[in-house]
Write a protein that holds these residues in place. Structure first.
Motif, PDB file in Angstrom:
ATOM      1  N   PHE A 108       1.328  23.864 -10.122  1.00 45.37           N
ATOM      2  CA  PHE A 108       0.523  22.970 -10.373  1.00 45.37           C
ATOM      3  C   PHE A 108       1.587  21.207  -9.804  1.00 45.37           C
ATOM      4  O   PHE A 108       1.069  20.348  -9.438  1.00 45.37           O
ATOM      5  N   ALA A 109       3.085  20.964 -10.282  1.00 44.05           N
ATOM      6  CA  ALA A 109       3.467  20.305  -9.658  1.00 44.05           C
ATOM      7  C   ALA A 109       3.801  19.743  -8.357  1.00 44.05           C
ATOM      8  O   ALA A 109       3.815  18.865  -7.923  1.00 44.05           O
ATOM      9  N   HIS A 110       3.491  20.774  -7.588  1.00 37.04           N
ATOM     10  CA  HIS A 110       3.548  20.917  -6.155  1.00 37.04           C
ATOM     11  C   HIS A 110       1.618  20.897  -5.334  1.00 37.04           C
ATOM     12  O   HIS A 110       1.288  21.256  -4.202  1.00 37.04           O
ATOM     13  N   SER A 111       1.049  20.940  -6.544  1.00 39.46           N
ATOM     14  CA  SER A 111      -0.836  21.044  -6.049  1.00 39.46           C
ATOM     15  C   SER A 111      -0.875  19.792  -5.796  1.00 39.46           C
ATOM     16  O   SER A 111      -2.490  19.583  -5.206  1.00 39.46           O
ATOM     17  N   PHE A 112      -0.702  18.368  -6.053  1.00 40.27           N
ATOM     18  CA  PHE A 112      -1.008  16.897  -5.898  1.00 40.27           C
ATOM     19  C   PHE A 112      -1.632  16.918  -3.985  1.00 40.27           C
ATOM     20  O   PHE A 112      -0.603  17.262  -3.537  1.00 40.27           O
ATOM     21  N   LEU A 113      -2.827  16.604  -3.832  1.00 39.34           N
ATOM     22  CA  LEU A 113      -3.221  16.126  -2.202  1.00 39.34           C
ATOM     23  C   LEU A 113      -3.452  14.865  -2.195  1.00 39.34           C
ATOM     24  O   LEU A 113      -3.950  14.136  -3.497  1.00 39.34           O
ATOM     25  N   PHE A 114      -3.503  13.911  -1.225  1.00 37.62           N
ATOM     26  CA  PHE A 114      -3.514  12.683  -0.956  1.00 37.62           C
ATOM     27  C   PHE A 114      -4.736  12.779   0.554  1.00 37.62           C
ATOM     28  O   PHE A 114      -4.978  13.362   1.211  1.00 37.62           O
TER      29      PHE A 114
ATOM     30  N   GLN B  41       1.048  -1.143  -0.047  1.00 37.32           N
ATOM     31  CA  GLN B  41       0.060  -0.043  -0.101  1.00 37.32           C
ATOM     32  C   GLN B  41       1.216   0.980  -0.114  1.00 37.32           C
ATOM     33  O   GLN B  41       0.773   1.951  -0.561  1.00 37.32           O
ATOM     34  N   ARG B  42       2.131   1.595   1.019  1.00 34.98           N
ATOM     35  CA  ARG B  42       2.201   2.924   1.056  1.00 34.98           C
ATOM     36  C   ARG B  42       3.694   2.863  -0.312  1.00 34.98           C
ATOM     37  O   ARG B  42       3.309   3.328  -0.717  1.00 34.98           O
ATOM     38  N   GLY B  43       4.024   2.102  -0.948  1.00 37.89           N
ATOM     39  CA  GLY B  43       4.866   2.292  -1.356  1.00 37.89           C
ATOM     40  C   GLY B  43       3.724   2.896  -2.841  1.00 37.89           C
ATOM     41  O   GLY B  43       4.326   2.822  -3.828  1.00 37.89           O
ATOM     42  N   LEU B  44       3.055   2.160  -2.901  1.00 43.45           N
ATOM     43  CA  LEU B  44       1.926   2.009  -3.872  1.00 43.45           C
ATOM     44  C   LEU B  44       1.405   3.796  -4.094  1.00 43.45           C
ATOM     45  O   LEU B  44       1.757   4.256  -5.233  1.00 43.45           O
ATOM     46  N   PHE B  45       1.688   4.294  -3.050  1.00 44.57           N
ATOM     47  CA  PHE B  45       0.724   5.569  -3.305  1.00 44.57           C
ATOM     48  C   PHE B  45       2.048   6.752  -3.228  1.00 44.57           C
ATOM     49  O   PHE B  45       2.348   7.263  -3.932  1.00 44.57           O
ATOM     50  N   ALA B  46       3.246   6.106  -2.483  1.00 46.46           N
ATOM     51  CA  ALA B  46       4.300   7.255  -2.646  1.00 46.46           C
ATOM     52  C   ALA B  46       4.908   6.985  -4.577  1.00 46.46           C
ATOM     53  O   ALA B  46       5.051   8.262  -5.267  1.00 46.46           O
ATOM     54  N   TRP B  47       4.733   5.744  -5.058  1.00 49.09           N
ATOM     55  CA  TRP B  47       4.615   5.870  -6.935  1.00 49.09           C
ATOM     56  C   TRP B  47       4.166   6.350  -7.358  1.00 49.09           C
ATOM     57  O   TRP B  47       4.549   6.933  -8.385  1.00 49.09           O
ATOM     58  N   ILE B  48       2.940   6.512  -7.320  1.00 49.93           N
ATOM     59  CA  ILE B  48       2.009   7.736  -7.281  1.00 49.93           C
ATOM     60  C   ILE B  48       1.979   8.768  -7.484  1.00 49.93           C
ATOM     61  O   ILE B  48       2.066  10.133  -8.304  1.00 49.93           O
ATOM     62  N   ALA B  49       2.634   9.374  -6.139  1.00 54.46           N
ATOM     63  CA  ALA B  49       2.434  11.107  -5.776  1.00 54.46           C
ATOM     64  C   ALA B  49       4.378  10.937  -6.664  1.00 54.46           C
ATOM     65  O   ALA B  49       4.139  12.393  -7.429  1.00 54.46           O
ATOM     66  N   ALA B  50       4.599  10.491  -6.487  1.00 58.01           N
ATOM     67  CA  ALA B  50       5.919  10.724  -7.411  1.00 58.01           C
ATOM     68  C   ALA B  50       6.038  10.399  -9.209  1.00 58.01           C
ATOM     69  O   ALA B  50       6.892  11.395  -9.175  1.00 58.01           O
TER      70      ALA B  50
ATOM     71  N   VAL C 180      -7.777   9.101  -3.407  1.00 54.43           N
ATOM     72  CA  VAL C 180      -7.274   9.607  -3.908  1.00 54.43           C
ATOM     73  C   VAL C 180      -6.326  10.792  -3.930  1.00 54.43           C
ATOM     74  O   VAL C 180      -6.450  11.404  -2.892  1.00 54.43           O
ATOM     75  N   PHE C 181      -5.990  11.251  -5.041  1.00 57.38           N
ATOM     76  CA  PHE C 181      -5.432  11.970  -5.233  1.00 57.38           C
ATOM     77  C   PHE C 181      -6.001  13.042  -6.133  1.00 57.38           C
ATOM     78  O   PHE C 181      -6.573  12.250  -6.849  1.00 57.38           O
ATOM     79  N   MET C 182      -5.408  14.057  -6.034  1.00 55.61           N
ATOM     80  CA  MET C 182      -6.835  15.359  -6.677  1.00 55.61           C
ATOM     81  C   MET C 182      -5.278  16.676  -6.463  1.00 55.61           C
ATOM     82  O   MET C 182      -4.787  16.490  -5.649  1.00 55.61           O
ATOM     83  N   SER C 183      -5.876  17.398  -7.521  1.00 54.25           N
ATOM     84  CA  SER C 183      -4.570  18.478  -7.596  1.00 54.25           C
ATOM     85  C   SER C 183      -5.687  19.062  -6.893  1.00 54.25           C
ATOM     86  O   SER C 183      -7.262  19.506  -7.033  1.00 54.25           O
ATOM     87  N   SER C 184      -5.477  20.339  -6.529  1.00 51.11           N
ATOM     88  CA  SER C 184      -5.528  21.934  -5.465  1.00 51.11           C
ATOM     89  C   SER C 184      -6.156  23.527  -6.784  1.00 51.11           C
ATOM     90  O   SER C 184      -6.681  23.421  -6.284  1.00 51.11           O
ATOM     91  N   VAL C 185      -5.569  23.195  -8.082  1.00 49.25           N
ATOM     92  CA  VAL C 185      -5.242  23.970  -8.640  1.00 49.25           C
ATOM     93  C   VAL C 185      -6.916  23.726  -9.861  1.00 49.25           C
ATOM     94  O   VAL C 185      -7.237  23.268 -10.079  1.00 49.25           O
TER      95      VAL C 185
END
Length: 201
Positions: free
Chosen positions: A105-111, A83-92, A131-136
């Motif tokens: 934009f590159a720093h707008s991703f929220l989890f 689980q943790r590896g999957l989330f870190a992979w998606i964020a990266a 869920v991952f999404m952007s705040s912009v």
């Protein structure tokens, strides 16, 4: 929990063990073969995830038992928490795919975990939906909702491209791309925004 599992002994190896060795020796061979498979699995996980995820060991149905306690005809199962590896992979990957102008934009991703804003650096709680999404507010334009993506740096979008790669990288996980209303912590009144959703299996 998103998990992977390995069973270290195939039928051909088991047949050789059964025919050639004493019960004590069979147990030792099983334990050694299991450790070798564990090491291989950890190497693969390290290459894919950038680190070794935690795992549990179950020997003859007993969680946490030592491999040495395996019966001559027993089983050893390792289960990895991916689980943790999957989330870190998606964020990266989201950050890597993001077009860069101001860097906003590159720093707008929220989890989010079940709608609650969560820091990936912290221990991620168990949930039903991640869920991952952007705040912009212009994330949809970059993604290309109802039109071609607006950034030449991301001709295939960002969220959809990363979701597609994640589905291939983690075939055991339920991962989807969609447009959805942002959570309150992302931005109130914002139009539907691209998102990557991971659901608990």
């Amino acid at each position: 929990m998103l998990a992977g599992r390995i069973d270290p002994i195939d039928l051909d190896v088991q047949a050789i063990i059964d025919d050639e060795l004493s019960p004590q020796a069979r147990s030792r061979v099983l334990a050694q073969a299991a450790r070798e498979e564990l090491a291989r699995a950890e190497d693969i996980n390290a290459r894919v995830l950038g680190g070794k995820p935690e795992h549990t060991t179950t020997v003859d149905g007993v969680a946490g038992a030592s491999e040495e306690r395996v019966r001559p005809d027993g089983t050893i199962v390792y289960e990895f928490n991916l689980q943790r590896g999957l989330f870190a992979w998606i964020a990266a990957e989201l950050e890597a795919f993001a077009p860069v102008l101001s860097g906003l934009f590159a720093h707008s991703f929220l989890f989010f975990v079940d709608g609650v804003l969560t820091e990936l650096a912290d221990e991620v709680p168990e949930g039903e939906e991640y869920v991952f999404m952007s705040s912009v507010p212009y994330a949809g334009k970059i993604e290309g909702e109802n039109r071609a993506p607006e950034s030449a740096q991301a001709p295939n979008g960002v969220f959809e491209a990363v979701a597609t790669l994640a589905q291939r990288q983690f075939p055991g996980a339920e991962i989807a791309f969609s447009y959805r209303q942002p959570f309150a912590a992302a931005a109130s009144g914002q139009p539907d925004t691209p998102a990557i959703t991971i659901r608990r299996g």
